[in-house]
Every structure is written in C-alpha cells, then in structure tokens.
Motif scaffolding. Structure first.
Motif, PDB file in Angstrom:
ATOM      1  N   GLU A  40       0.825  -1.197   0.000  1.00  0.00           N
ATOM      2  CA  GLU A  40       0.000   0.000   0.000  1.00  0.00           C
ATOM      3  C   GLU A  40       0.863   1.251   0.000  1.00  0.00           C
ATOM      4  N   PHE A  41       0.318   2.282  -0.585  1.00  0.00           N
ATOM      5  CA  PHE A  41       1.045   3.557  -0.668  1.00  0.00           C
ATOM      6  C   PHE A  41       0.885   4.294   0.654  1.00  0.00           C
ATOM      7  N   PHE A  62       4.617  15.190   3.202  1.00  0.00           N
ATOM      8  CA  PHE A  62       3.662  15.311   2.100  1.00  0.00           C
ATOM      9  C   PHE A  62       2.395  14.533   2.411  1.00  0.00           C
ATOM     10  N   GLN A  63       1.342  14.914   1.713  1.00  0.00           N
ATOM     11  CA  GLN A  63       0.076  14.195   1.778  1.00  0.00           C
ATOM     12  C   GLN A  63      -0.498  14.129   0.371  1.00  0.00           C
ATOM     13  N   LEU A  64      -1.458  13.261   0.196  1.00  0.00           N
ATOM     14  CA  LEU A  64      -2.047  13.079  -1.124  1.00  0.00           C
ATOM     15  C   LEU A  64      -2.752  14.361  -1.556  1.00  0.00           C
ATOM     16  N   SER A  65      -2.585  14.729  -2.825  1.00  0.00           N
ATOM     17  CA  SER A  65      -3.203  15.939  -3.359  1.00  0.00           C
ATOM     18  C   SER A  65      -4.728  15.842  -3.289  1.00  0.00           C
ATOM     19  N   ASP A  66      -5.361  17.012  -3.214  1.00  0.00           N
ATOM     20  CA  ASP A  66      -6.827  17.061  -3.186  1.00  0.00           C
ATOM     21  C   ASP A  66      -7.452  16.493  -4.450  1.00  0.00           C
ATOM     22  N   ASP A  67      -6.661  16.386  -5.528  1.00  0.00           N
ATOM     23  CA  ASP A  67      -7.173  15.857  -6.786  1.00  0.00           C
ATOM     24  C   ASP A  67      -7.252  14.333  -6.773  1.00  0.00           C
ATOM     25  N   TYR A  68      -6.739  13.704  -5.726  1.00  0.00           N
ATOM     26  CA  TYR A  68      -6.687  12.248  -5.656  1.00  0.00           C
ATOM     27  C   TYR A  68      -7.470  11.765  -4.437  1.00  0.00           C
ATOM     28  N   SER A  69      -7.822  10.489  -4.482  1.00  0.00           N
ATOM     29  CA  SER A  69      -8.463   9.845  -3.334  1.00  0.00           C
ATOM     30  C   SER A  69      -7.899   8.430  -3.211  1.00  0.00           C
ATOM     31  N   LEU A  70      -8.041   7.836  -2.030  1.00  0.00           N
ATOM     32  CA  LEU A  70      -7.586   6.466  -1.806  1.00  0.00           C
ATOM     33  C   LEU A  70      -8.732   5.505  -2.087  1.00  0.00           C
ATOM     34  N   MET A  71      -8.445   4.506  -2.916  1.00  0.00           N
ATOM     35  CA  MET A  71      -9.469   3.520  -3.277  1.00  0.00           C
ATOM     36  C   MET A  71      -8.868   2.124  -3.194  1.00  0.00           C
ATOM     37  N   ASP A  72      -9.734   1.140  -2.927  1.00  0.00           N
ATOM     38  CA  ASP A  72      -9.320  -0.265  -2.834  1.00  0.00           C
ATOM     39  C   ASP A  72      -9.390  -0.918  -4.206  1.00  0.00           C
ATOM     40  N   THR A 117      -4.906  -0.608  -1.062  1.00  0.00           N
ATOM     41  CA  THR A 117      -5.469   0.741  -1.161  1.00  0.00           C
ATOM     42  C   THR A 117      -4.446   1.640  -1.832  1.00  0.00           C
ATOM     43  N   VAL A 118      -4.828   2.283  -2.913  1.00  0.00           N
ATOM     44  CA  VAL A 118      -3.876   3.062  -3.712  1.00  0.00           C
ATOM     45  C   VAL A 118      -4.481   4.417  -4.058  1.00  0.00           C
ATOM     46  N   PRO A 119      -3.633   5.437  -4.353  1.00  0.00           N
ATOM     47  CA  PRO A 119      -4.133   6.735  -4.828  1.00  0.00           C
ATOM     48  C   PRO A 119      -4.780   6.572  -6.196  1.00  0.00           C
ATOM     49  N   PHE A 120      -5.866   7.274  -6.408  1.00  0.00           N
ATOM     50  CA  PHE A 120      -6.594   7.132  -7.661  1.00  0.00           C
ATOM     51  C   PHE A 120      -7.099   8.488  -8.120  1.00  0.00           C
ATOM     52  N   SER A 121      -6.932   8.750  -9.410  1.00  0.00           N
ATOM     53  CA  SER A 121      -7.449   9.967 -10.029  1.00  0.00           C
ATOM     54  C   SER A 121      -8.137   9.594 -11.322  1.00  0.00           C
TER      55      SER A 121
END
Length: 304
Positions: A39-40, A47-57, A113-117
């Motif tokens: 998992e990421f 740093f944190q995940l950008s607002d343009d991304y979300s975490l998804m399974d 669970t990975v970042p997704f855009s």
C-alpha cells in the motif's frame, strides 16, 4: 528524486510552489507494480495526497488473454506478459457498484489501497503515470503568488519570511535614491553652467584643474562640490558577492538606492568603508567617478 520513508524513491515531474503541490512517478514507469506489492503509505512524510486524488481499494488479477479479450478487460502493460503469451494483469475496484464481468475466471494476486485519479487510471495509462502530492509547511504559496521571494529565516526549522517587491510606494532607501537620481543631475547641470561662465580656475603652475569648485549663492546653495575618485581609489573599496541564499550584510537594506533595484543572488556589491553603506558595484563605481561622497549619508572619504 524524492524519498518517501514507507513508499520508496520516486522521480519528481513537476513542482508548483504557488499551489504547494508536486507530481511524482515511478523511476521504472510502472506505478501499478509499486501498488500491487504494498500500500502507498505517507507515514513520517511531510507530504500528503493531493486534493485531486483519493484512496481507493483495488484488486489485481492474473487473467488469461482469452478472458481479457472476451470481457474487454484492460491489461496493465508494464505488468502483463508479452503479447505472444497467454496471461495479463488487470486491476479492478475491490467493491464496485456493479460486479466486473470476467474476473471470476481470473486468479487474484493482491488487494491494496492506492491513490486514484480519474485522469490517471490504473487500467491503461501506466507509463508516465504520476501521483499528485501537496504540503502545508513551509507555507510559501501566498508569497509566490505575489511574486515574492520566500526564504528560510534560519538554517534549522521551517519558519520562513516573504520578501515582496515594492508596490504602492517607495521604501526609505528607494526614496533617497529617487531624490539623488533627480536632484544630482540638476545640481550638476547648474555646476556645469556656472563652471563654463566663470572659466576654469587654476591653482598651480602646471595648469592642473582644481578638484574643488566653490559655488556661492547658486539657488540658495553655498557648498563645496567634491569631484569624483580615480579608478585606483575606487578599487580599494571592499567588494562582496551575494551568495545563492541571497543573504545581505544588512537584511533591512535590500534595495540599491542608486538604481532602485532589489539585490539578487550573484550580484556584486561594493561597500564604502567610512560609513558601511553598500550598493551595486557598477552603480556606486559610476557614482564615485563623479562624486566622492556616499549617496546616502553624503560622508566624504577620510582621505579626501
């Protein structure tokens, strides 16, 4: 190269200091492989995940080429076997609103669970795919948006200061510089007219021009005008080059009062030792050739 403590090394594609965001990608151009193995994780990172991304399974499956072709599953190129062989890797949502047809005939590999855009899916665009990150501290976005210069206050810690270009008015030093820039040429013009009218005064037998011209009652002035210094004398004044950090001898004096420009890294400064005022080297050199006094305090060199 950016190292995330629990995610590994990534290449930085782009940085926006105004938005305080950056975009990273896998050095081997295969982000899905990084996701599939673990998992990421942003733990212990600034740093944190950008607002343009979300975490998804997502769940990764190993599917035969017949299944991917029949059910229109999109293989991940960097994880799939050569096209001449029979198996490909696909990734699907672990809990989709509707079941994904065909995956029941595939072998599951891992669920993570990975970042997704939306603009950067796991299904097909894996080469040059990137992840957007953002940071909150240090905060320089507002400063950069105003064309300011954001700098750390100390060698340690994340406290910063914003140095903005002068707008809506002139600083004290800029006002002095403007006064000198307008007044001195006018005064020199008066001196030139009087000088031509009175003729050249000679003080010695070999006809050398006097360095001091006395003016009496010219527009209310009664003073001695001291002519400039020679190149050898000017070269004795100390020179300083501003480093990449932009640190100045006096942090409160960041504008050359002659040209009214901010001091920039790699600029060369010259200091008048009698008063410790400094200016751009080329500005003060031109000044001192015409007038030996300091443009700010009007102090004469002790040897004049």
């Amino acid at each position: 190269m950016l190292h995330l403590p629990h995610a590994g090394d990534f290449l930085v594609d782009l940085i926006s200091y105004e938005e305080q965001k950056l975009w990273i990608r896998d050095p081997d151009d295969c982000l899905p492989r990084r996701f599939m193995n673990k998992e990421f994780n942003f733990t212990d990172s600034t740093f944190q995940l950008s607002d343009d991304y979300s975490l998804m399974d997502f769940t990764f499956f190993n599917c035969s080429s017949n299944v991917t072709w029949q059910y229109r599953l999109r293989p991940i190129p960097c994880l799939s076997s050569d096209l001449n062989q029979n198996y490909s890797v696909v990734a699907v949502w672990s809990d989709p609103p509707f079941p994904t047809p065909g995956v029941e005939w595939c072998e599951p590999i891992s669920s993570v669970t990975v970042p997704f855009s939306i603009t950067n899916t796991l299904y097909s665009v894996d080469r040059n795919a990137h992840i957007g990150l953002q940071w909150n501290t240090p905060s320089c976005g507002a400063c950069v948006a105003k064309n300011g210069r954001c700098e750390f206050l100390k060698n340690t810690g994340l406290e910063v200061a914003c140095y903005l270009p002068h707008q809506g008015g002139l600083s004290k030093f800029a006002s002095y510089g403007l006064g000198f820039g307008v007044g001195i040429p006018g005064l020199l013009s008066v001196i030139g007219i009087v000088y031509m009218c009175k003729g050249r005064r000679r003080r010695n037998e070999d006809g050398r021009q006097s360095r001091n011209i006395e003016l009496n009652n010219v527009a209310g002035w009664s003073s001695i005008v001291v002519m400039g210094l020679d190149g050898e004398s000017i070269d004795k004044y100390p020179m300083t080059r501003i480093g990449d950090s932009g640190r100045l001898p006096d942090p409160n004096n960041n504008v050359c009062s002659i040209c009214l420009s901010d001091y920039q890294p790699q600029d060369s400064l010259r200091t008048i030792p009698d008063c410790n005022h400094y200016f751009h080297a080329n500005c003060i050199d031109s000044w001192l050739r015409m007038n030996a006094t300091c443009p700010l305090c009007r102090k004469l060199p002790h040897h004049s």
